[in-house]
Design an enzyme around this catalytic site. Sequence first.
Site: not given
Length: 440
Positions: A80-81, A142-143
């Site tokens: 992820t980022c 929450y992503e």
Amino acid sequence: MTALSRLFAAYPSIFAAGSLYKNMQVSHSKEIANFHIVGINYKKTDAAIRGLYAINPAQYQQLLEHARTVQLDDLFVLSTCNRTELYGFADSPQDLLDLLSRETHGDRAQLGELAYSKSGEEAIRHLYQVGTGLDSQILGDYEIIGQIRNAAKFAKAQQCLGSFLERLVNSVLQVSKLIKTETGLSKGTVSVAFATVRMLERHCPDIRHKKIVLLGVGKIGRNTCKNMIEYLGVKEVTLINRTLQVAADFAGQHGLRYAPYENMVSEMQAADVVLVASNAPEPTVLASHFHQSSPKLIIDLSIPFNVESAVGDLEHVTLVNVDELSKVQDETLQNRLGEVPKALAIIDEHMAEFLYWYKMRKHAVVLKAVKDKLQEIHTREIQQQKNGSGYKVEDMEEVSSRIIQKMINLMAGKVRKETDKSDLYIAMINDIFETGVKQD
């Protein structure tokens, strides 16, 4: 731990005879102590470095294909980022680091210095905390749970997700949902997309009257755009995406404008604000695109960066990346801190349930092996009786007696052979079969 558990877990060799021993052998690499997580995240590296070790879908595919060639077939990658992490079974965390460095653009030595690793129950707990937003750069984000679900789904499609990891991921998904509904950890609006809204409020008080270009209409781009519409009331947003139809569909749903990818430079030059969420493997927004442009704010939401670092050197351009966005504070964030103990308690409860399942699964393998051995003895004795002359149903009593005696001989032989453990063996057998015999 029960006597049965101690007997089978500590001394499986008590039943080591013929096919029983073969059936009872379990791959040592799948022991919980050999479950590891290795990776880097925002705590020790900035976005530029994380970009070097980000894994795109093509790299993920290659990593899993290579993993199978070196007998690593139960793992998944979370990229992820904010982090790139590899979860899986291996003899050593170094095996997973080698996989990660092989498929990424960063330096192997640098990765060794920056990476962290956790093993066994510590690695399991880490995944629970990542999946519930406790380890996110923005607390309670929450992503992340959707990203874990997709990462595991991809690995499963490539036949690289075993029963242990699949069960663990499902447990993490369940816990994440419970924490979201039963605590306030994810209440309020705090995410990278919402942090972008806060940043725009600060830099552009008159944002409703600014021309905005959104480059990249993936999940992050869509969420950011929705937040801008809902919280800022913006309407002058132009969507640009490599696949034109994706931009057209989203624009149609929200009454926005869209433009073909070929017009990217002219559209950005005419904009006041440029949001970049294109997730290309290398920068697509260059300093040369803005040499003659008007002043503007550019926010790069991509990892690796999709905006050339030289853009930030231009005097008339303000460049913001995801690390700077994470520093945007909101009162919601403070409220979430008070919910952390509740979230940790839920994790503890469900992690204990998962570990119980794991231990019982190991016992089930041994018990099945014992059952198979008993069945083998039973079948052999029946067959021998059938092959003899004058087989009768009443001979079953004799056959049963022989089966019982063979099992007693099997256990007695092991006790005689391993005299240093004989007392323990006898005590456990006595306990297992609840004979009622008192031992001094």
